[in-house]
Scaffold this motif. Structure first.
Motif, PDB file in Angstrom:
ATOM      1  N   TYR A 306      44.423  75.278  60.218  1.00 26.80           N
ATOM      2  CA  TYR A 306      43.840  74.054  60.769  1.00 26.80           C
ATOM      3  C   TYR A 306      44.206  72.873  59.885  1.00 26.80           C
ATOM      4  N   LEU A 307      44.138  71.674  60.455  1.00 27.39           N
ATOM      5  CA  LEU A 307      44.517  70.444  59.778  1.00 27.39           C
ATOM      6  C   LEU A 307      43.284  69.697  59.278  1.00 27.39           C
ATOM      7  N   ASP A 312      35.210  70.470  59.926  1.00 32.58           N
ATOM      8  CA  ASP A 312      33.842  70.260  60.386  1.00 32.58           C
ATOM      9  C   ASP A 312      33.070  69.424  59.367  1.00 32.58           C
ATOM     10  N   GLU A 313      31.758  69.316  59.567  1.00 31.40           N
ATOM     11  CA  GLU A 313      30.941  68.453  58.713  1.00 31.40           C
ATOM     12  C   GLU A 313      30.867  68.942  57.272  1.00 31.40           C
ATOM     13  N   LEU A 314      31.199  70.206  57.025  1.00 30.68           N
ATOM     14  CA  LEU A 314      31.210  70.759  55.664  1.00 30.68           C
ATOM     15  C   LEU A 314      32.604  70.736  55.047  1.00 30.68           C
ATOM     16  N   GLY A 315      33.577  70.186  55.770  1.00 30.72           N
ATOM     17  CA  GLY A 315      34.937  70.152  55.269  1.00 30.72           C
ATOM     18  C   GLY A 315      35.689  71.450  55.480  1.00 30.72           C
ATOM     19  N   GLY A 318      34.993  75.242  60.841  1.00 29.78           N
ATOM     20  CA  GLY A 318      34.018  75.718  61.816  1.00 29.78           C
ATOM     21  C   GLY A 318      34.397  75.399  63.253  1.00 29.78           C
ATOM     22  N   LYS A 319      34.965  74.233  63.496  1.00 28.76           N
ATOM     23  CA  LYS A 319      35.348  73.866  64.862  1.00 28.76           C
ATOM     24  C   LYS A 319      36.446  74.795  65.393  1.00 28.76           C
ATOM     25  N   VAL A 320      37.398  75.123  64.531  1.00 27.89           N
ATOM     26  CA  VAL A 320      38.501  75.975  64.955  1.00 27.89           C
ATOM     27  C   VAL A 320      38.026  77.423  65.110  1.00 27.89           C
ATOM     28  N   LYS A 321      37.092  77.847  64.282  1.00 21.10           N
ATOM     29  CA  LYS A 321      36.488  79.168  64.479  1.00 21.10           C
ATOM     30  C   LYS A 321      35.897  79.286  65.879  1.00 21.10           C
ATOM     31  N   ARG A 322      35.133  78.280  66.271  1.00 19.46           N
ATOM     32  CA  ARG A 322      34.493  78.317  67.594  1.00 19.46           C
ATOM     33  C   ARG A 322      35.537  78.283  68.707  1.00 19.46           C
ATOM     34  N   GLU A 323      36.615  77.546  68.493  1.00 20.12           N
ATOM     35  CA  GLU A 323      37.695  77.490  69.478  1.00 20.12           C
ATOM     36  C   GLU A 323      38.333  78.867  69.665  1.00 20.12           C
ATOM     37  N   ILE A 324      38.582  79.560  68.576  1.00 20.19           N
ATOM     38  CA  ILE A 324      39.186  80.894  68.655  1.00 20.19           C
ATOM     39  C   ILE A 324      38.210  81.893  69.270  1.00 20.19           C
ATOM     40  N   ILE A 348      36.494  86.326  57.675  1.00 20.87           N
ATOM     41  CA  ILE A 348      36.656  86.867  56.334  1.00 20.87           C
ATOM     42  C   ILE A 348      36.760  85.748  55.304  1.00 20.87           C
ATOM     43  N   LEU A 349      37.480  84.682  55.654  1.00 19.02           N
ATOM     44  CA  LEU A 349      37.772  83.621  54.692  1.00 19.02           C
ATOM     45  C   LEU A 349      37.981  82.307  55.423  1.00 19.02           C
ATOM     46  N   ASP A 350      37.508  81.230  54.803  1.00 18.93           N
ATOM     47  CA  ASP A 350      37.774  79.876  55.281  1.00 18.93           C
ATOM     48  C   ASP A 350      38.194  79.054  54.068  1.00 18.93           C
ATOM     49  N   ALA A 351      39.507  78.799  53.936  1.00 22.12           N
ATOM     50  CA  ALA A 351      40.043  78.043  52.805  1.00 22.12           C
ATOM     51  C   ALA A 351      40.374  76.637  53.276  1.00 22.12           C
ATOM     52  N   ASP A 352      39.805  75.649  52.610  1.00 20.60           N
ATOM     53  CA  ASP A 352      39.841  74.268  53.090  1.00 20.60           C
ATOM     54  C   ASP A 352      41.219  73.627  52.932  1.00 20.60           C
ATOM     55  N   CYS A 353      41.341  72.417  53.484  1.00 19.97           N
ATOM     56  CA  CYS A 353      42.596  71.676  53.416  1.00 19.97           C
ATOM     57  C   CYS A 353      42.321  70.243  52.977  1.00 19.97           C
ATOM     58  N   ALA A 354      43.386  69.481  52.776  1.00 17.16           N
ATOM     59  CA  ALA A 354      43.232  68.095  52.353  1.00 17.16           C
ATOM     60  C   ALA A 354      44.489  67.320  52.681  1.00 17.16           C
ATOM     61  N   GLU A 355      44.347  65.995  52.708  1.00 11.99           N
ATOM     62  CA  GLU A 355      45.483  65.090  52.858  1.00 11.99           C
ATOM     63  C   GLU A 355      45.221  63.851  52.019  1.00 11.99           C
ATOM     64  N   VAL A 356      46.174  63.528  51.152  1.00 13.17           N
ATOM     65  CA  VAL A 356      46.111  62.278  50.391  1.00 13.17           C
ATOM     66  C   VAL A 356      46.887  61.237  51.192  1.00 13.17           C
ATOM     67  N   PRO A 357      46.252  60.132  51.574  1.00 16.19           N
ATOM     68  CA  PRO A 357      46.938  59.137  52.413  1.00 16.19           C
ATOM     69  C   PRO A 357      48.202  58.604  51.746  1.00 16.19           C
ATOM     70  N   ALA A 358      49.185  58.287  52.565  1.00 19.61           N
ATOM     71  CA  ALA A 358      50.470  57.820  52.048  1.00 19.61           C
ATOM     72  C   ALA A 358      50.352  56.503  51.300  1.00 19.61           C
ATOM     73  N   ASP A 359      49.277  55.737  51.562  1.00 20.31           N
ATOM     74  CA  ASP A 359      49.114  54.460  50.871  1.00 20.31           C
ATOM     75  C   ASP A 359      48.315  54.582  49.578  1.00 20.31           C
ATOM     76  N   ASN A 360      47.984  55.810  49.156  1.00 20.70           N
ATOM     77  CA  ASN A 360      47.337  55.986  47.864  1.00 20.70           C
ATOM     78  C   ASN A 360      48.288  55.512  46.762  1.00 20.70           C
ATOM     79  N   PRO A 361      47.800  54.769  45.767  1.00 21.02           N
ATOM     80  CA  PRO A 361      48.700  54.219  44.743  1.00 21.02           C
ATOM     81  C   PRO A 361      49.541  55.269  44.027  1.00 21.02           C
ATOM     82  N   PHE A 362      48.997  56.478  43.843  1.00 21.36           N
ATOM     83  CA  PHE A 362      49.751  57.497  43.125  1.00 21.36           C
ATOM     84  C   PHE A 362      50.972  57.947  43.903  1.00 21.36           C
TER      85      PHE A 362
END
Length: 438
Positions: A306-307, A312-315, A318-324, A348-362
């Motif tokens: 998932y992207l 979901d609200e906990l990061g 959960g939304k994709v679990k319900r979809e499946i 069994i496992l839910d490992a989170d994801c992240a995205e750093v926006p392209a306009d972040n100074p780093f």
């Protein structure tokens, strides 16, 4: 007179043997992680002790500790990285801080030192834990995933110290365990207080900046048939047993293919930085009890992505679990037996994801550094899961993936990384530290 970037690049080239030597030392520790943490050997601890000694020699203030798995789970239950049943006795995390002169931006270099089991020995042409340098590649378990990246980030700091390049900001260095089984080591690292103004996680990206990674769901689809003699004619319309769970598995697999075709064209399941849409991948199957009996039960293990936009609200996913779960239910409606005895999904496992926006100074600073190392500054996605979500979200340290090696080599027999990739990665990280922390 050479520029600072040229001086760094020349020194990295001159130290290529030291980079290979460092990675070879890391690979020689069999730091295998298991689903049962009690089965872990001393390899993780030995590897961390080696790294701690190297950090201490560079002037880092270091912290080596065994995380308290049950306490972390109690504190963060339901949040990213919190996995029940993980323990860390004799399996330490390592963190260290090298103070700058003050007033500058800090950077965190982070990675994991646990590796997956090597698998069947006959699939390897070398011993997985005896690194071999051949034709410009270093072979061994973890060379790509991800001790190669750990060696590069360590050598980048070591070379900056050799050159006595002044830095205002602090360098934070962390290596964790347990990443390959869910990320609780990174959760423990962030909980310990390690953070910075920006971060680089040296997962293998073929030396491309990847500010995005997938979230991962592992699930078990359980199908209950009715066991019976394999050679006898079953009753029509499932009025009584046997009911072949293998046949029901085929129907479920066809249904998963339908879901994947739908996701292929769903904008929510695609991201411009990702090469592929989200998928539900079948990774394991188990069915049957006896050669002459129809299978009375079957399990299908799935790996679904998932992207960040789907969290979901906990990061978490959960939304994709319900979809499946809804799709599995609908598959069951097409079969007269499964309609009354539906398959069920256990997560069994839910490992989170992240995205750093392209306009972040780093991002701009790192792209400039990568360009100076003669690498492409074009951003890409990291198709697998990595732990960047934990420092980015919980730790307020915007963290990108960037590391040496072809990510397709990860978890494969005969895993290998090119020396050229290691050298180029070390250059880029060293220059990025100088730009960001000056």
């Amino acid at each position: 007179m050479p520029t600072v970037e040229q001086t760094i690049a020349e020194r990295v080239e001159a130290r290529s043997d030291r980079i290979v030597e460092t990675l070879s030392a890391l690979v020689s520790f069999p730091s295998i992680v298991k689903s049962n943490p009690a089965e872990a050997g001393p390899g993780e601890r030995d590897c961390q002790l080696y790294l701690q000694k190297r950090l201490n020699a560079l002037g880092f203030a270091t912290d080596l500790w065994d995380p308290d798995g049950p306490a972390l789970y109690a504190k963060y239950q339901g949040r990213p990285g919190a996995n029940k049943g993980r323990t860390f006795e004799g399996r330490p995390n390592l963190g260290g801080t090298l103070k700058g002169s003050g007033g500058g931006r800090s950077i965190m270099l982070t990675g994991h030192i646990d590796v997956v089991p090597p698998g069947a020995a006959e699939h390897w042409t070398t011993d997985p834990f005896e690194p071999v340098l051949k034709d410009g590649f270093l072979h061994g378990r973890g060379t790509v995933d991800m001790k190669g990246g750990v060696a590069c980030m360590l050598m980048a700091v070591e070379i900056l110290k050799e050159l006595d390049i002044p830095l205002s900001g602090d360098i934070v260095f962390t290596t964790v365990v347990d990443e390959e089984i869910g990320g609780m080591g990174s959760l423990a690292m962030v909980d310990r207080g390690f953070r910075a103004d920006a971060g680089i996680m040296t997962e293998p990206t073929a030396n491309r900046i990847a500010p995005l990674c997938h979230g991962i769901l592992w699930g078990r689809i359980i199908i209950d048939g009715i066991g019976g003699h394999a050679e006898l004619t079953p009753n029509a319309w499932y009025t009584s047993g046997p009911v072949d769970a293998v046949q029901l598995c085929r129907q479920m697999l066809d249904g998963i293919d339908i879901l994947n075709r739908r996701w292929m064209f769903d904008p929510k399941k695609n991201h411009p930085l990702m090469d592929l849409p989200n998928q539900v991948i079948v990774t394991q199957m188990n069915a049957g009890e006896h050669p002459s009996s129809m299978a009375g039960r079957a399990e299908i293990i799935i790996d679904a992505q998932y992207l960040p936009s789907e969290r979901d609200e906990l990061g978490l996913g959960g939304k994709v679990k319900r979809e499946i779960e809804e799709h599995v239910f609908n598959i069951c409606q097409a079969d007269p037996y499964l309609r009354n005895h539906p398959a069920r999904v256990e997560w069994i496992l839910d490992a989170d994801c992240a995205e750093v926006p392209a306009d972040n100074p780093f991002i701009a600073v790192f792209q400039q550094a990568v360009g100076k190392a003669n690498l492409s500054p074009v951003l890409s996605g990291f198709g697998a899961h990595s732990d960047i979500g934990l420092p980015t979200g919980l730790g307020n340290t915007p963290t990108v993936n960037f590391g040496p090696g072809d990510p397709a080599q990860a978890h494969q027999p005969n895993e290998r990384v090119s020396v050229r990739d290691l050298v180029n990665c070390t250059k880029a990280i060293a220059i990025a530290i100088e730009y960001w922390c000056r």
